[in-house]
Scaffold this motif. Sequence first.
Motif, PDB file in Angstrom:
ATOM      1  N   ILE A 112      28.390  62.657  35.440  1.00 48.13           N
ATOM      2  CA  ILE A 112      27.838  62.082  36.661  1.00 48.13           C
ATOM      3  C   ILE A 112      27.193  60.721  36.414  1.00 48.13           C
ATOM      4  CG2 ILE A 112      25.668  63.369  36.445  1.00 48.13           C
ATOM      5  CD1 ILE A 112      27.499  62.362  39.717  1.00 48.13           C
ATOM      6  N   LEU A 113      26.462  60.538  35.332  1.00 50.50           N
ATOM      7  CA  LEU A 113      25.820  59.246  35.074  1.00 50.50           C
ATOM      8  C   LEU A 113      26.840  58.147  34.776  1.00 50.50           C
ATOM      9  CD1 LEU A 113      22.590  60.196  33.084  1.00 50.50           C
ATOM     10  CD2 LEU A 113      22.788  59.419  35.459  1.00 50.50           C
ATOM     11  N   PRO A 114      27.856  58.383  33.895  1.00 50.88           N
ATOM     12  CA  PRO A 114      28.876  57.341  33.704  1.00 50.88           C
ATOM     13  C   PRO A 114      29.625  56.994  34.986  1.00 50.88           C
ATOM     14  CG  PRO A 114      28.983  58.953  31.937  1.00 50.88           C
ATOM     15  CD  PRO A 114      28.023  59.484  32.938  1.00 50.88           C
ATOM     16  N   VAL A 115      29.885  58.001  35.821  1.00 49.68           N
ATOM     17  CA  VAL A 115      30.580  57.746  37.084  1.00 49.68           C
ATOM     18  C   VAL A 115      29.719  56.889  38.002  1.00 49.68           C
ATOM     19  CG1 VAL A 115      31.311  58.845  39.251  1.00 49.68           C
ATOM     20  CG2 VAL A 115      32.132  59.719  37.061  1.00 49.68           C
ATOM     21  N   MET A 116      28.441  57.212  38.131  1.00 47.67           N
ATOM     22  CA  MET A 116      27.559  56.428  38.989  1.00 47.67           C
ATOM     23  C   MET A 116      27.409  55.005  38.459  1.00 47.67           C
ATOM     24  SD  MET A 116      26.855  58.359  41.511  1.00 47.67           S
ATOM     25  CE  MET A 116      25.563  57.395  42.303  1.00 47.67           C
ATOM     26  N   ALA A 117      27.361  54.837  37.142  1.00 46.29           N
ATOM     27  CA  ALA A 117      27.263  53.493  36.551  1.00 46.29           C
ATOM     28  C   ALA A 117      28.524  52.686  36.846  1.00 46.29           C
ATOM     29  CB  ALA A 117      27.035  53.597  35.045  1.00 46.29           C
ATOM     30  N   THR A 118      29.681  53.348  36.767  1.00 45.76           N
ATOM     31  CA  THR A 118      30.945  52.664  37.064  1.00 45.76           C
ATOM     32  C   THR A 118      31.011  52.264  38.527  1.00 45.76           C
ATOM     33  OG1 THR A 118      32.047  53.948  35.328  1.00 45.76           O
ATOM     34  CG2 THR A 118      33.461  52.856  36.942  1.00 45.76           C
ATOM     35  N   LEU A 119      30.577  53.147  39.409  1.00 46.47           N
ATOM     36  CA  LEU A 119      30.549  52.824  40.831  1.00 46.47           C
ATOM     37  C   LEU A 119      29.625  51.637  41.102  1.00 46.47           C
ATOM     38  CD1 LEU A 119      30.451  56.455  42.252  1.00 46.47           C
ATOM     39  CD2 LEU A 119      32.214  54.757  42.750  1.00 46.47           C
ATOM     40  N   TRP A 120      28.484  51.611  40.447  1.00 44.23           N
ATOM     41  CA  TRP A 120      27.567  50.482  40.613  1.00 44.23           C
ATOM     42  C   TRP A 120      28.222  49.186  40.148  1.00 44.23           C
ATOM     43  CZ3 TRP A 120      25.651  46.892  37.234  1.00 44.23           C
ATOM     44  CH2 TRP A 120      24.673  46.029  37.757  1.00 44.23           C
ATOM     45  N   TYR A 121      28.882  49.234  39.009  1.00 49.88           N
ATOM     46  CA  TYR A 121      29.537  48.039  38.467  1.00 49.88           C
ATOM     47  C   TYR A 121      30.592  47.524  39.452  1.00 49.88           C
ATOM     48  CZ  TYR A 121      32.319  45.029  35.434  1.00 49.88           C
ATOM     49  OH  TYR A 121      32.998  43.967  34.907  1.00 49.88           O
ATOM     50  N   LEU A 122      31.388  48.430  40.012  1.00 45.41           N
ATOM     51  CA  LEU A 122      32.435  48.021  40.941  1.00 45.41           C
ATOM     52  C   LEU A 122      31.841  47.437  42.224  1.00 45.41           C
ATOM     53  CD1 LEU A 122      34.914  51.008  40.463  1.00 45.41           C
ATOM     54  CD2 LEU A 122      35.226  48.657  39.666  1.00 45.41           C
ATOM     55  N   ARG A 123      30.738  47.994  42.689  1.00 43.49           N
ATOM     56  CA  ARG A 123      30.074  47.420  43.858  1.00 43.49           C
ATOM     57  C   ARG A 123      29.582  46.006  43.557  1.00 43.49           C
ATOM     58  NH1 ARG A 123      31.945  50.797  47.717  1.00 43.49           N
ATOM     59  NH2 ARG A 123      30.876  52.819  47.796  1.00 43.49           N
ATOM     60  N   ALA A 124      29.060  45.800  42.337  1.00 47.68           N
ATOM     61  CA  ALA A 124      28.601  44.469  41.947  1.00 47.68           C
ATOM     62  C   ALA A 124      29.771  43.493  41.889  1.00 47.68           C
ATOM     63  CB  ALA A 124      27.888  44.537  40.600  1.00 47.68           C
ATOM     64  N   VAL A 125      30.899  43.940  41.355  1.00 49.51           N
ATOM     65  CA  VAL A 125      32.106  43.106  41.326  1.00 49.51           C
ATOM     66  C   VAL A 125      32.511  42.719  42.744  1.00 49.51           C
ATOM     67  CG1 VAL A 125      34.591  43.114  40.822  1.00 49.51           C
ATOM     68  CG2 VAL A 125      32.967  43.995  39.129  1.00 49.51           C
ATOM     69  N   SER A 126      32.431  43.684  43.654  1.00 46.66           N
ATOM     70  CA  SER A 126      32.799  43.427  45.050  1.00 46.66           C
ATOM     71  C   SER A 126      31.898  42.369  45.674  1.00 46.66           C
ATOM     72  CB  SER A 126      32.710  44.738  45.847  1.00 46.66           C
ATOM     73  OG  SER A 126      32.995  44.511  47.207  1.00 46.66           O
ATOM     74  N   LEU A 127      30.594  42.480  45.463  1.00 51.05           N
ATOM     75  CA  LEU A 127      29.651  41.509  46.027  1.00 51.05           C
ATOM     76  C   LEU A 127      29.874  40.120  45.450  1.00 51.05           C
ATOM     77  CD1 LEU A 127      27.132  40.668  47.630  1.00 51.05           C
ATOM     78  CD2 LEU A 127      25.747  41.482  45.701  1.00 51.05           C
ATOM     79  N   ILE A 128      29.975  40.029  44.138  1.00 48.47           N
ATOM     80  CA  ILE A 128      30.155  38.725  43.486  1.00 48.47           C
ATOM     81  C   ILE A 128      31.484  38.091  43.906  1.00 48.47           C
ATOM     82  CG2 ILE A 128      30.491  37.589  41.246  1.00 48.47           C
ATOM     83  CD1 ILE A 128      28.539  39.749  40.114  1.00 48.47           C
ATOM     84  N   SER A 129      32.542  38.911  43.985  1.00 48.40           N
ATOM     85  CA  SER A 129      33.856  38.392  44.383  1.00 48.40           C
ATOM     86  C   SER A 129      33.832  37.903  45.819  1.00 48.40           C
ATOM     87  CB  SER A 129      34.922  39.477  44.204  1.00 48.40           C
ATOM     88  OG  SER A 129      35.016  39.872  42.854  1.00 48.40           O
ATOM     89  N   TYR A 130      33.105  38.601  46.670  1.00 54.32           N
ATOM     90  CA  TYR A 130      32.981  38.187  48.073  1.00 54.32           C
ATOM     91  C   TYR A 130      32.301  36.823  48.163  1.00 54.32           C
ATOM     92  CZ  TYR A 130      31.970  38.544  53.086  1.00 54.32           C
ATOM     93  OH  TYR A 130      31.912  38.316  54.439  1.00 54.32           O
ATOM     94  N   LEU A 131      31.191  36.679  47.469  1.00 51.15           N
ATOM     95  CA  LEU A 131      30.452  35.424  47.515  1.00 51.15           C
ATOM     96  C   LEU A 131      31.278  34.271  46.949  1.00 51.15           C
ATOM     97  CD1 LEU A 131      26.952  36.739  46.409  1.00 51.15           C
ATOM     98  CD2 LEU A 131      27.652  36.065  48.721  1.00 51.15           C
ATOM     99  N   ARG A 132      32.013  34.534  45.881  1.00 42.17           N
ATOM    100  CA  ARG A 132      32.857  33.490  45.294  1.00 42.17           C
ATOM    101  C   ARG A 132      33.971  33.084  46.245  1.00 42.17           C
ATOM    102  NH1 ARG A 132      33.637  35.585  39.007  1.00 42.17           N
ATOM    103  NH2 ARG A 132      31.659  34.748  38.205  1.00 42.17           N
ATOM    104  N   GLU A 133      34.617  34.068  46.880  1.00 45.46           N
ATOM    105  CA  GLU A 133      35.696  33.755  47.802  1.00 45.46           C
ATOM    106  C   GLU A 133      35.182  33.012  49.023  1.00 45.46           C
ATOM    107  OE1 GLU A 133      39.486  33.599  49.616  1.00 45.46           O
ATOM    108  OE2 GLU A 133      38.808  33.828  47.536  1.00 45.46           O
ATOM    109  N   LEU A 134      34.031  33.421  49.529  1.00 41.33           N
ATOM    110  CA  LEU A 134      33.443  32.726  50.673  1.00 41.33           C
ATOM    111  C   LEU A 134      33.095  31.285  50.318  1.00 41.33           C
ATOM    112  CD1 LEU A 134      32.352  32.833  53.562  1.00 41.33           C
ATOM    113  CD2 LEU A 134      30.195  33.714  52.640  1.00 41.33           C
ATOM    114  N   ALA A 135      32.515  31.077  49.132  1.00 44.24           N
ATOM    115  CA  ALA A 135      32.177  29.723  48.689  1.00 44.24           C
ATOM    116  C   ALA A 135      33.433  28.884  48.504  1.00 44.24           C
ATOM    117  CB  ALA A 135      31.381  29.794  47.394  1.00 44.24           C
ATOM    118  N   ARG A 136      34.479  29.505  47.959  1.00 45.58           N
ATOM    119  CA  ARG A 136      35.737  28.769  47.749  1.00 45.58           C
ATOM    120  C   ARG A 136      36.330  28.319  49.068  1.00 45.58           C
ATOM    121  NH1 ARG A 136      40.887  29.131  48.236  1.00 45.58           N
ATOM    122  NH2 ARG A 136      40.738  31.167  49.251  1.00 45.58           N
ATOM    123  N   GLN A 137      36.341  29.216  50.073  1.00 46.46           N
ATOM    124  CA  GLN A 137      36.909  28.869  51.373  1.00 46.46           C
ATOM    125  C   GLN A 137      36.101  27.776  52.050  1.00 46.46           C
ATOM    126  OE1 GLN A 137      37.849  32.127  53.959  1.00 46.46           O
ATOM    127  NE2 GLN A 137      38.900  33.302  52.376  1.00 46.46           N
TER     128      GLN A 137
END
Length: 320
Positions: A290-315
């Motif tokens: 459960i802890l590794p899974v929750m850590a992985t989910l957190w990491y993917l959410r962070a990737v999603s946020l950072i990727s969103y901000l980068r794409e918005l800035a690029r556009q």
Amino acid sequence: MNTGPTRGATIETDPITDFETMVRRLKASIIIPVKNDARLLEQTLKALRPQLEQLPNTEVIVVDNGSSDETESVAKAHDDVYFLQELSHDSSPYSARNLGVVNAIGDVLIFLDASCVPSESWLITGLRAMVENDCDLLGGNVVFTYSARPSLGEIVDSIKNIQNERTITRFGFAATANLFVKREVFETLGPFPSAIRSGGDVRWTKLASSQGYLISYCPQAIVHKPARGFSQLVRKERRTSQGSVAIGNDSGRHAPMIRNKLTRCLLPFDPIRAFRKLSEVQPGKAPMLILPVMATLWYLRAVSLISYLRELARQRASTR
């Protein structure tokens, strides 16, 4: 396009009940976009063949989106498949689906991913549910499959992605991995957003439900999809963030999207739901994972946020 069987003619079937006759006489088009997925496409087409014999008013359209593997030869080896190529928007499954719709003759348009292998009663079950519920859109059940020793990425994929029951019943949208749609909905709303890699199904099905079209879920219309590994999940998060920016562009409101992604970083997933899913996939190992899974989910959410901000800035930089 393959020559295939004669298109457009309705093939009568033996009546069983009025309801059953109505279902069996439906003209349906199964549209499968594909890019470099020849092996799973072959499995999917083989699984469809006996179902097409049961429902001969159904056609299958495979739309290649720029494959470099054996996809074309696999599709053309099936006489009951119509093969098209969408090369103007390479790597855009929504452009491929739109081309399939343009060439389809069905009154019901069925979207199926090449990697989603249908169960033996998938087609008839989905069509029956559409008629019985009198719905305009119907999402089916995507059941994930795993390798002999499921990786952390595979487990997280099955917990996080393509949860049609939840997204349909709570938010009014569905994935095109397993989706039945009345043609009239397309004629009214128009095609999927084109030239994008991810997020078009969310935008389009949300639009449909917001316009009053009824979207339902059928748990018995099952397809089986291999779960992704970790690196594939990271790539998917980056892709879907581009689709999320497009949704923000449509509404003109990026701030709520960013707040939502930030909140999901802080609270990435319901641990109880994650634990239950873990107990299904890895019985007896859920407390340890459960802890590794929750850590992985957190990491993917962070990737999603950072990727969103980068794409918005690029556009925004590109429009200056």
